[in-house]
Design an enzyme around this catalytic site. Structure first.
Site, PDB file in Angstrom:
ATOM      1  N   LYS A 124       0.868  -1.185   0.000  1.00  0.00           N
ATOM      2  CA  LYS A 124       0.000   0.000   0.000  1.00  0.00           C
ATOM      3  C   LYS A 124       0.896   1.224   0.000  1.00  0.00           C
ATOM      4  CE  LYS A 124      -4.476   0.783   0.174  1.00  0.00           C
ATOM      5  NZ  LYS A 124      -5.573  -0.115  -0.243  1.00  0.00           N
ATOM      6  N   ASP A 164      -7.086   4.061  -4.468  1.00  0.00           N
ATOM      7  CA  ASP A 164      -7.710   3.897  -3.153  1.00  0.00           C
ATOM      8  C   ASP A 164      -8.338   5.259  -2.842  1.00  0.00           C
ATOM      9  OD1 ASP A 164      -7.768   1.823  -0.766  1.00  0.00           O
ATOM     10  OD2 ASP A 164      -7.383   3.741   0.188  1.00  0.00           O
TER      11      ASP A 164
HETATM   12  P1  NDP Z   1     -12.932   7.370  -2.825  1.00  0.00           P
HETATM   13  O1  NDP Z   1     -11.885   8.389  -2.598  1.00  0.00           O
HETATM   14  O2  NDP Z   1     -13.449   7.145  -4.187  1.00  0.00           O
HETATM   15  O3  NDP Z   1     -14.173   7.654  -1.873  1.00  0.00           O
HETATM   16  C1  NDP Z   1     -14.006   7.742  -0.502  1.00  0.00           C
HETATM   17  C2  NDP Z   1     -15.316   8.166   0.117  1.00  0.00           C
HETATM   18  O4  NDP Z   1     -15.241   8.010   1.524  1.00  0.00           O
HETATM   19  C3  NDP Z   1     -15.636   9.627  -0.132  1.00  0.00           C
HETATM   20  O5  NDP Z   1     -17.006   9.799  -0.176  1.00  0.00           O
HETATM   21  C4  NDP Z   1     -15.020  10.292   1.083  1.00  0.00           C
HETATM   22  O6  NDP Z   1     -15.595  11.537   1.414  1.00  0.00           O
HETATM   23  C5  NDP Z   1     -15.323   9.282   2.156  1.00  0.00           C
HETATM   24  N1  NDP Z   1     -14.313   9.382   3.210  1.00  0.00           N
HETATM   25  C6  NDP Z   1     -12.971   9.310   3.080  1.00  0.00           C
HETATM   26  N2  NDP Z   1     -12.363   9.480   4.250  1.00  0.00           N
HETATM   27  C7  NDP Z   1     -13.352   9.680   5.137  1.00  0.00           C
HETATM   28  C8  NDP Z   1     -13.366   9.923   6.529  1.00  0.00           C
HETATM   29  N3  NDP Z   1     -12.224  10.007   7.220  1.00  0.00           N
HETATM   30  N4  NDP Z   1     -14.576  10.050   7.134  1.00  0.00           N
HETATM   31  C9  NDP Z   1     -15.725   9.971   6.427  1.00  0.00           C
HETATM   32  N5  NDP Z   1     -15.766   9.757   5.089  1.00  0.00           N
HETATM   33  C10 NDP Z   1     -14.608   9.614   4.477  1.00  0.00           C
HETATM   34  O7  NDP Z   1     -12.329   6.013  -2.223  1.00  0.00           O
HETATM   35  P2  NDP Z   1     -12.810   4.507  -2.493  1.00  0.00           P
HETATM   36  O8  NDP Z   1     -14.258   4.444  -2.729  1.00  0.00           O
HETATM   37  O9  NDP Z   1     -11.892   3.924  -3.486  1.00  0.00           O
HETATM   38  O10 NDP Z   1     -12.450   3.812  -1.093  1.00  0.00           O
HETATM   39  C11 NDP Z   1     -13.394   3.689  -0.023  1.00  0.00           C
HETATM   40  C12 NDP Z   1     -12.942   2.578   0.916  1.00  0.00           C
HETATM   41  O11 NDP Z   1     -12.887   1.350   0.196  1.00  0.00           O
HETATM   42  C13 NDP Z   1     -11.552   2.748   1.536  1.00  0.00           C
HETATM   43  O12 NDP Z   1     -11.553   2.171   2.820  1.00  0.00           O
HETATM   44  C14 NDP Z   1     -10.669   1.915   0.613  1.00  0.00           C
HETATM   45  O13 NDP Z   1      -9.484   1.510   1.261  1.00  0.00           O
HETATM   46  C15 NDP Z   1     -11.601   0.753   0.326  1.00  0.00           C
HETATM   47  N6  NDP Z   1     -11.320  -0.036  -0.874  1.00  0.00           N
HETATM   48  C16 NDP Z   1     -11.196   0.540  -2.098  1.00  0.00           C
HETATM   49  C17 NDP Z   1     -10.991  -0.243  -3.215  1.00  0.00           C
HETATM   50  C18 NDP Z   1     -10.936   0.318  -4.596  1.00  0.00           C
HETATM   51  O14 NDP Z   1     -10.834  -0.478  -5.541  1.00  0.00           O
HETATM   52  N7  NDP Z   1     -11.012   1.615  -4.794  1.00  0.00           N
HETATM   53  C19 NDP Z   1     -10.827  -1.702  -3.102  1.00  0.00           C
HETATM   54  C20 NDP Z   1     -11.046  -2.213  -1.783  1.00  0.00           C
HETATM   55  C21 NDP Z   1     -11.265  -1.389  -0.718  1.00  0.00           C
HETATM   56  P3  NDP Z   1     -14.793  12.914   1.199  1.00  0.00           P
HETATM   57  O15 NDP Z   1     -15.045  13.292  -0.224  1.00  0.00           O
HETATM   58  O16 NDP Z   1     -15.413  13.851   2.183  1.00  0.00           O
HETATM   59  O17 NDP Z   1     -13.353  12.657   1.487  1.00  0.00           O
HETATM   60  O1  2IT Z   2      -7.841  -1.924  -0.790  1.00  0.00           O
HETATM   61  C1  2IT Z   2      -7.792  -2.388  -1.946  1.00  0.00           C
HETATM   62  O2  2IT Z   2      -7.934  -3.601  -2.162  1.00  0.00           O
HETATM   63  C2  2IT Z   2      -7.585  -1.453  -3.058  1.00  0.00           C
HETATM   64  N1  2IT Z   2      -7.529  -0.250  -2.834  1.00  0.00           N
HETATM   65  C3  2IT Z   2      -7.393  -1.995  -4.453  1.00  0.00           C
HETATM   66  C4  2IT Z   2      -5.973  -2.425  -4.662  1.00  0.00           C
HETATM   67  C5  2IT Z   2      -5.627  -2.828  -6.074  1.00  0.00           C
HETATM   68  O3  2IT Z   2      -4.442  -3.090  -6.279  1.00  0.00           O
HETATM   69  O4  2IT Z   2      -6.493  -2.904  -6.941  1.00  0.00           O
END
Ligand code: NDP
Ligand code: 2IT
Length: 445
Positions: A124, A164
């Site tokens: 990461k 992420d």
């Molecule tokens: P994005 O940046 O696309 O979206 C994040 C969302 O969560 C936004 O709406 C953001 O709001 C909100 N957010 C972020 N930090 C906080 C906080 N501290 N408190 C409240 N809301 C918050 O990220 P993703 O959708 O990609 O990721 C979301 C989660 O999913 C994370 O935990 C990530 O690690 C996990 N994840 C992502 C994957 C991927 O493929 N993208 C794969 C697996 C897991 P704001 O705009 O206000 O910051």
């Molecule tokens: O938390 C996760 O699994 C991710 N943000 C996706 C990682 C990836 O390599 O696609």
């Protein structure tokens, strides 16, 4: 092994890393029985070698903002474990990013990637740079400056980053562009790329879709149909959006979305048309979720609150770590929720997990139910290696197969004597055994 002793020793060595210690403690507690059946693991000090990352790159990034001021940020890449494949995992840009958060994420990623059945190690990276409020030119200059340092440590067979929090298609594009220029090669180093330059169909949708597929498998164990079920979703980014989309396709009713300022509750449910508005709001206009309630006045915006007090059947946290605490969990249970499927990484505190499990809810940890994102990244790597692109149907069908397989493994390793499926235990044991066996076979390195 006594899991407590290892955790205590790690607490002394890394006292300022609460998220890292939280993630390690959860895994060690749930694998203890299996670990004790393998004295050879103890002899090889496997646990410490598995908990402590292989290496961490820490560096300063300097860049120039639109006003001509020179800005600095801290940046990192945690390469946690390479025993079963090249380091693989996302990059997070958020003001809260620090070594503890990235170490917990890289640790979790190692087990999650093992669960996908694909050959990927765990990593990461990220920075305390926040893209929110920055112009696209500022984001581009930051991404380029970040790559200027990181490019020499990554590659298609060494370390393959992705998105992420705060890193989506735009940021991946800018980072890939700079990486390609510096390395002088066009390789599949980065997943989540644009479709025109090696990205896979369904990768943007994969984490959210995968979580809903996993949820359906969980519901099936109790013969419950997803149709008509009301769902609370947090976040409004990549994972939240595509979770919402798949739920709508399957006839469920998403009720909430959120960001770090508050949440919206739509009593009429979020439809595909409303979701298209959210996608444009977040991805193009880069606006805030509060604007949803201005556009659709029957929806209510709750400033400074999280959605967990609303009545619903299913909960899908898709924003960030520790966003459901013990008190939230009690409300969720009291409201009669039947399933909690985590889209985010470690969104539930240990107290919340204990509350869900005590109430015998269907509860899946992120490392199982959000693994569809990285799994489809693995499929993107395969397509890049063979220089071919698969159809959306082919990728989606492989994603479904992978999520079904992860669910089967959780059932295999996590079913308790009373029939309750402990998905935390199942996922941790299945992931751990694969990485542990690979490490044992490869000697002390
Ligand atoms: P994005 O940046 O696309 O979206 C994040 C969302 O969560 C936004 O709406 C953001 O709001 C909100 N957010 C972020 N930090 C906080 C906080 N501290 N408190 C409240 N809301 C918050 O990220 P993703 O959708 O990609 O990721 C979301 C989660 O999913 C994370 O935990 C990530 O690690 C996990 N994840 C992502 C994957 C991927 O493929 N993208 C794969 C697996 C897991 P704001 O705009 O206000 O910051
Ligand atoms: O938390 C996760 O699994 C991710 N943000 C996706 C990682 C990836 O390599 O696609």
């Amino acid at each position: 092994m006594n899991a407590k002793n290892v955790v205590e020793s790690l607490k002394k060595r890394f006292p300022n890393e609460p998220e890292y210690l939280q993630a390690v403690q959860e895994v060690l507690e749930s694998i203890e029985d299996v670990y004790n059946q393998h004295p050879e693991f103890e002899k090889a000090n496997l646990i410490e070698r598995l908990c402590i990352p292989d290496r961490i790159f820490t560096f300063r990034v300097s860049w120039v903002d639109d006003k001509g001021n020179v800005q600095t940020n801290m940046a990192y890449r945690v390469q946690h474990n390479m025993a079963i494949g090249p380091y693989k995992g996302g990059i997070r840009f958020h003001s809260s990013v620090n070594p503890s958060i990235l170490k917990f994420l890289a640790f979790e990623q190692t087990f999650k990637n093992a669960l996908t059945t694909l050959p990927m190690g765990g990593a990461k990276g990220g920075s305390d740079f926040s893209p929110r409020g920055k112009s696209s030119n500022e984001v581009m200059r930051f991404c380029q400056a970040y790559m200027l340092e990181l490019w020499k440590h990554i590659g298609p067979d060494t370390d393959v980053p992705a998105g992420d929090i705060g890193v989506g298609a735009r940021e991946v594009g800018y980072m890939f562009g700079m990486y390609r220029k510096l390395s002088g090669e066009f390789t599949g180093t980065f997943t989540g790329k644009g479709l025109e330059f090696g990205g896979s169909l369904i990768r943007p949708e994969a984490t959210g879709y995968g979580n809903v597929y996993f949820l359906c498998s969980m519901l099936k164990t109790r013969n419950i149909d997803i149709k008509g079920k009301k769902v609370l979703i947090s976040g409004s980014g990549n994972v939240a959006t595509y979770t919402c989309q798949k739920l709508i396709q399957l006839g469920a009713i998403p009720m909430t979305l959120s960001d770090s300022n508050g949440y919206i509750y739509d009593p009429d449910g979020i439809t595909q048309e409303k979701l298209e508005y959210v996608k444009d709001l977040k991805q193009v206009q880069r606006g805030r979720i509060r604007e949803y309630a201005e556009k659709y006045p029957t929806a209510i915006y709750h400033e400074g609150m999280r959605p967990w007090g609303e009545k619903a059947d299913i909960v899908m946290p898709s924003a960030t770590q520790n966003e459901i605490n013990g008190e939230d969990a009690k409300k969720i249970v009291a409201n009669g929720v039947i399933a909690v499927a985590e889209g985010a990484n470690m969104p539930s505190t240990p107290e919340a997990i204990a509350t869900f499990q005590k109430a015998k809810l269907l509860y899946s940890p992120g490392k199982a139910s959000n693994a569809g994102g990285v799994a489809t990244s693995g499929l993107e790597m395969s397509q890049n290696s063979e220089r071919l692109s698969w159809s959306a149907e082919e990728v989606d069908s492989k994603l479904k197969g992978i999520m079904a397989n992860i669910h089967e493994n959780c059932v295999k390793y996590g079913t308790e004597p009373d029939g309750y499926i402990n998905y935390v235990k199942g996922a941790n044991i299945a992931g751990f055994m694969k990485v542990a066996k690979a490490m044992m076979a490869q000697g002390i390195i």
